[in-house]
Design a protein around this motif. Structure first.
Motif, PDB file in Angstrom:
ATOM      1  N   MET A  37     -31.833  52.554  31.710  1.00  0.00           N
ATOM      2  CA  MET A  37     -32.384  53.364  32.789  1.00  0.00           C
ATOM      3  C   MET A  37     -31.366  54.395  33.262  1.00  0.00           C
ATOM      4  O   MET A  37     -31.684  55.571  33.467  1.00  0.00           O
ATOM      5  N   LEU A  38     -30.130  53.957  33.431  1.00  0.00           N
ATOM      6  CA  LEU A  38     -29.076  54.888  33.828  1.00  0.00           C
ATOM      7  C   LEU A  38     -28.897  55.989  32.789  1.00  0.00           C
ATOM      8  O   LEU A  38     -28.744  57.170  33.135  1.00  0.00           O
ATOM      9  N   GLU A  39     -28.913  55.608  31.537  1.00  0.00           N
ATOM     10  CA  GLU A  39     -28.697  56.580  30.465  1.00  0.00           C
ATOM     11  C   GLU A  39     -29.783  57.641  30.451  1.00  0.00           C
ATOM     12  O   GLU A  39     -29.514  58.821  30.161  1.00  0.00           O
ATOM     13  N   ARG A  40     -31.018  57.276  30.768  1.00  0.00           N
ATOM     14  CA  ARG A  40     -32.095  58.267  30.804  1.00  0.00           C
ATOM     15  C   ARG A  40     -31.845  59.337  31.857  1.00  0.00           C
ATOM     16  O   ARG A  40     -32.352  60.453  31.750  1.00  0.00           O
ATOM     17  N   HIS A  41     -31.073  58.970  32.867  1.00  0.00           N
ATOM     18  CA  HIS A  41     -30.741  59.922  33.921  1.00  0.00           C
ATOM     19  C   HIS A  41     -29.359  60.540  33.725  1.00  0.00           C
ATOM     20  O   HIS A  41     -28.856  61.231  34.617  1.00  0.00           O
ATOM     21  N   GLY A  42     -28.749  60.286  32.569  1.00  0.00           N
ATOM     22  CA  GLY A  42     -27.432  60.849  32.288  1.00  0.00           C
ATOM     23  C   GLY A  42     -26.320  60.233  33.112  1.00  0.00           C
ATOM     24  O   GLY A  42     -25.329  60.907  33.419  1.00  0.00           O
ATOM     25  N   MET A  43     -26.460  58.959  33.466  1.00  0.00           N
ATOM     26  CA  MET A  43     -25.479  58.292  34.326  1.00  0.00           C
ATOM     27  C   MET A  43     -24.857  57.096  33.618  1.00  0.00           C
ATOM     28  O   MET A  43     -25.454  56.506  32.721  1.00  0.00           O
ATOM     29  N   ARG A  44     -23.661  56.736  34.062  1.00  0.00           N
ATOM     30  CA  ARG A  44     -22.991  55.525  33.594  1.00  0.00           C
ATOM     31  C   ARG A  44     -22.617  54.673  34.794  1.00  0.00           C
ATOM     32  O   ARG A  44     -22.248  55.200  35.846  1.00  0.00           O
ATOM     33  N   GLY A  45     -22.716  53.358  34.628  1.00  0.00           N
ATOM     34  CA  GLY A  45     -22.413  52.448  35.718  1.00  0.00           C
ATOM     35  C   GLY A  45     -21.291  51.499  35.367  1.00  0.00           C
ATOM     36  O   GLY A  45     -20.646  51.615  34.314  1.00  0.00           O
ATOM     37  N   THR A  46     -21.057  50.555  36.273  1.00  0.00           N
ATOM     38  CA  THR A  46     -20.042  49.515  36.075  1.00  0.00           C
ATOM     39  C   THR A  46     -20.741  48.161  36.133  1.00  0.00           C
ATOM     40  O   THR A  46     -21.451  47.871  37.100  1.00  0.00           O
ATOM     41  N   PHE A  47     -20.525  47.338  35.107  1.00  0.00           N
ATOM     42  CA  PHE A  47     -21.181  46.033  35.007  1.00  0.00           C
ATOM     43  C   PHE A  47     -20.110  44.948  35.059  1.00  0.00           C
ATOM     44  O   PHE A  47     -19.220  44.893  34.203  1.00  0.00           O
ATOM     45  N   TYR A  48     -20.212  44.093  36.081  1.00  0.00           N
ATOM     46  CA  TYR A  48     -19.226  43.036  36.308  1.00  0.00           C
ATOM     47  C   TYR A  48     -19.761  41.721  35.752  1.00  0.00           C
ATOM     48  O   TYR A  48     -20.861  41.274  36.113  1.00  0.00           O
ATOM     49  N   VAL A  49     -18.948  41.104  34.892  1.00  0.00           N
ATOM     50  CA  VAL A  49     -19.406  39.979  34.072  1.00  0.00           C
ATOM     51  C   VAL A  49     -18.598  38.718  34.361  1.00  0.00           C
ATOM     52  O   VAL A  49     -17.368  38.768  34.456  1.00  0.00           O
ATOM     53  N   ASN A  50     -19.299  37.598  34.479  1.00  0.00           N
ATOM     54  CA  ASN A  50     -18.656  36.270  34.506  1.00  0.00           C
ATOM     55  C   ASN A  50     -18.667  35.757  33.072  1.00  0.00           C
ATOM     56  O   ASN A  50     -19.699  35.332  32.558  1.00  0.00           O
ATOM     57  N   THR A  51     -17.502  35.800  32.407  1.00  0.00           N
ATOM     58  CA  THR A  51     -17.496  35.445  30.985  1.00  0.00           C
ATOM     59  C   THR A  51     -17.874  33.987  30.739  1.00  0.00           C
ATOM     60  O   THR A  51     -18.375  33.646  29.671  1.00  0.00           O
ATOM     61  N   GLY A  52     -17.651  33.131  31.749  1.00  0.00           N
ATOM     62  CA  GLY A  52     -17.994  31.715  31.569  1.00  0.00           C
ATOM     63  C   GLY A  52     -19.485  31.439  31.547  1.00  0.00           C
ATOM     64  O   GLY A  52     -19.901  30.335  31.180  1.00  0.00           O
ATOM     65  N   THR A  53     -20.306  32.442  31.937  1.00  0.00           N
ATOM     66  CA  THR A  53     -21.760  32.225  31.949  1.00  0.00           C
ATOM     67  C   THR A  53     -22.488  33.111  30.939  1.00  0.00           C
ATOM     68  O   THR A  53     -23.723  33.075  30.863  1.00  0.00           O
ATOM     69  N   VAL A  54     -21.747  33.921  30.183  1.00  0.00           N
ATOM     70  CA  VAL A  54     -22.384  34.765  29.168  1.00  0.00           C
ATOM     71  C   VAL A  54     -23.103  33.875  28.157  1.00  0.00           C
ATOM     72  O   VAL A  54     -22.539  32.892  27.658  1.00  0.00           O
ATOM     73  N   GLY A  55     -24.353  34.205  27.862  1.00  0.00           N
ATOM     74  CA  GLY A  55     -25.153  33.412  26.940  1.00  0.00           C
ATOM     75  C   GLY A  55     -25.974  32.324  27.606  1.00  0.00           C
ATOM     76  O   GLY A  55     -26.813  31.696  26.954  1.00  0.00           O
ATOM     77  N   HIS A  56     -25.752  32.089  28.915  1.00  0.00           N
ATOM     78  CA  HIS A  56     -26.543  31.095  29.639  1.00  0.00           C
ATOM     79  C   HIS A  56     -27.929  31.666  29.970  1.00  0.00           C
ATOM     80  O   HIS A  56     -28.177  32.863  29.828  1.00  0.00           O
ATOM     81  N   GLU A  57     -28.795  30.802  30.446  1.00  0.00           N
ATOM     82  CA  GLU A  57     -30.150  31.214  30.810  1.00  0.00           C
ATOM     83  C   GLU A  57     -30.101  32.310  31.891  1.00  0.00           C
ATOM     84  O   GLU A  57     -29.356  32.205  32.861  1.00  0.00           O
ATOM     85  N   ARG A  58     -30.892  33.348  31.681  1.00  0.00           N
ATOM     86  CA  ARG A  58     -31.010  34.494  32.588  1.00  0.00           C
ATOM     87  C   ARG A  58     -29.704  35.282  32.724  1.00  0.00           C
ATOM     88  O   ARG A  58     -29.527  36.041  33.666  1.00  0.00           O
ATOM     89  N   LYS A  59     -28.817  35.107  31.763  1.00  0.00           N
ATOM     90  CA  LYS A  59     -27.545  35.842  31.770  1.00  0.00           C
ATOM     91  C   LYS A  59     -27.431  36.706  30.512  1.00  0.00           C
ATOM     92  O   LYS A  59     -28.167  36.530  29.533  1.00  0.00           O
ATOM     93  N   LEU A  60     -26.507  37.653  30.575  1.00  0.00           N
ATOM     94  CA  LEU A  60     -26.249  38.490  29.415  1.00  0.00           C
ATOM     95  C   LEU A  60     -25.829  37.672  28.202  1.00  0.00           C
ATOM     96  O   LEU A  60     -25.150  36.647  28.338  1.00  0.00           O
ATOM     97  N   THR A  61     -26.187  38.161  27.030  1.00  0.00           N
ATOM     98  CA  THR A  61     -25.642  37.617  25.789  1.00  0.00           C
ATOM     99  C   THR A  61     -24.467  38.495  25.360  1.00  0.00           C
ATOM    100  O   THR A  61     -24.274  39.612  25.872  1.00  0.00           O
TER     101      THR A  61
END
Length: 329
Positions: A114-138
């Motif tokens: 969505m940001l890219e469609r508007h020509g924007m970049r954001g900051t995404f803060y990640v908890n590496t211990g939960t990556v891949g968990h349910e409802r979390k980023l892979t």
């Protein structure tokens, strides 16, 4: 005049006629006098005639083109430096908006697009211990966000409230999280404290773990704090406790987000906005995709007013620092 005086005057007149300059010289004198008087009658005409600033130009500059002692504004000088004929230097940003998204949520790849469609970049803060968990980023989803040019930042291993932990536990949460991001190929320069909860020990741990800047939650102007500043200063007052507006949630109206930008534009600086999940009716820390889409569409129009959107690390000039050996557990 007596006849004798008149006779004496005749030779003088004849001499004057004999020594009178040619007609072309007379025209040159008249033209010079005309051009000299022209700027007085029409201020700025000299600038149009010879390409330089007229006498009145320096007194009519606004921000972005402040007149110098030589009467040449920074805006004009910038245009020449850029090598453009009659071009204008870009306006200085009135405000920098940083769109930040916490918790490594499964909705964030769609948010990044969505940001890219508007020509924007954001900051995404990640908890590496939960990556891949349910409802979390892979790992794959996180990699796609990074490839698109968004900033990836640390958010601790498992999203614990840092002031409730011992110093050793704080360092483990912050340093081990950053160490894992680096091992995955990222270069995290900013940290977001979980819950926006931070104390002096957590700030010290963020520094010790190599973060060049860290983001709090709150401290900027809201209904509950009308006297708070509308934007974080540049450079930030405290690089490891960067202030933000409060987290956006289901009850956040579009007009509130717009007003925060309007207020920031008045004083300049960086306005970090905090989002979490982006989905319909999916929790206290969520906003609808429509709200975000409408806000991004409106925010894009503020570029003409000097407002830009940048990842937080870029906005505050954060630099990558390798994880110090002393940050080991």
């Amino acid at each position: 005049m007596t006849p004798s005086a008149a006779r004496r005057a005749v030779p003088a007149d004849k001499t004057a006629r004999r020594t009178r300059p040619p007609a072309t010289a007379v025209l040159a004198v008249l033209l010079t006098a005309f051009l000299t008087a022209l700027p007085v009658a029409f201020p700025g005409a000299a600038a149009r005639a010879d390409g330089r600033e007229g006498p009145g130009a320096a007194g009519h500059r606004t921000a972005g083109g402040i007149g110098t002692a030589g009467g040449i504004g920074a805006e004009a000088a910038g245009g020449r430096a850029a090598g453009t004929a009659g071009g204008r230097a870009p306006k200085r940003a009135k405000a920098i908006v940083s769109l930040t998204f916490d918790d490594g949520d499964a909705t964030h790849p769609a948010v990044a697009r969505m940001l890219e469609r508007h020509g924007m970049r954001g900051t995404f803060y990640v908890n590496t211990g939960t990556v891949g968990h349910e409802r979390k980023l892979t790992r794959r989803g996180l990699a796609a966000i990074a490839r698109a040019g968004h900033e990836i930042g640390g958010h601790t291993l498992t999203h614990l409230r840092l002031p409730d932990l011992t110093v050793a536990e704080q360092r483990a949460q912050i340093c081990d999280d950053r160490r894992k991001l680096v091992s995955w190929g990222y270069r995290p320069v900013t940290l977001a404290y979980p819950f926006g909860s931070v104390d002096a020990r957590a700030e010290a741990a963020a520094r010790r773990c190599g973060y060049d800047a860290a983001r709090d939650v709150g401290g900027l102007r809201e209904f509950s704090c009308p006297a708070c500043p509308a934007a974080e200063s540049l450079p930030p007052r405290d690089r490891h406790a960067i202030r933000t507006a409060g987290s956006a949630g289901p009850d956040t109206p579009l007009r509130r987000l717009k007003q925060q930008v309007f207020d920031a534009e008045k004083i300049g600086g960086v306005l970090p906005l905090v989002f979490h999940r982006v989905c319909e009716d999916c929790g206290d820390y969520s906003v609808s995709p429509k709200l975000l889409e409408d806000f991004l569409g409106w925010l894009a129009t503020r570029k003409s007013h000097g407002t830009v959107v940048r990842p937080l690390g870029e906005a505050v000039g954060a630099r990558y620092r390798p994880l110090p050996p002393s940050a080991a557990r």
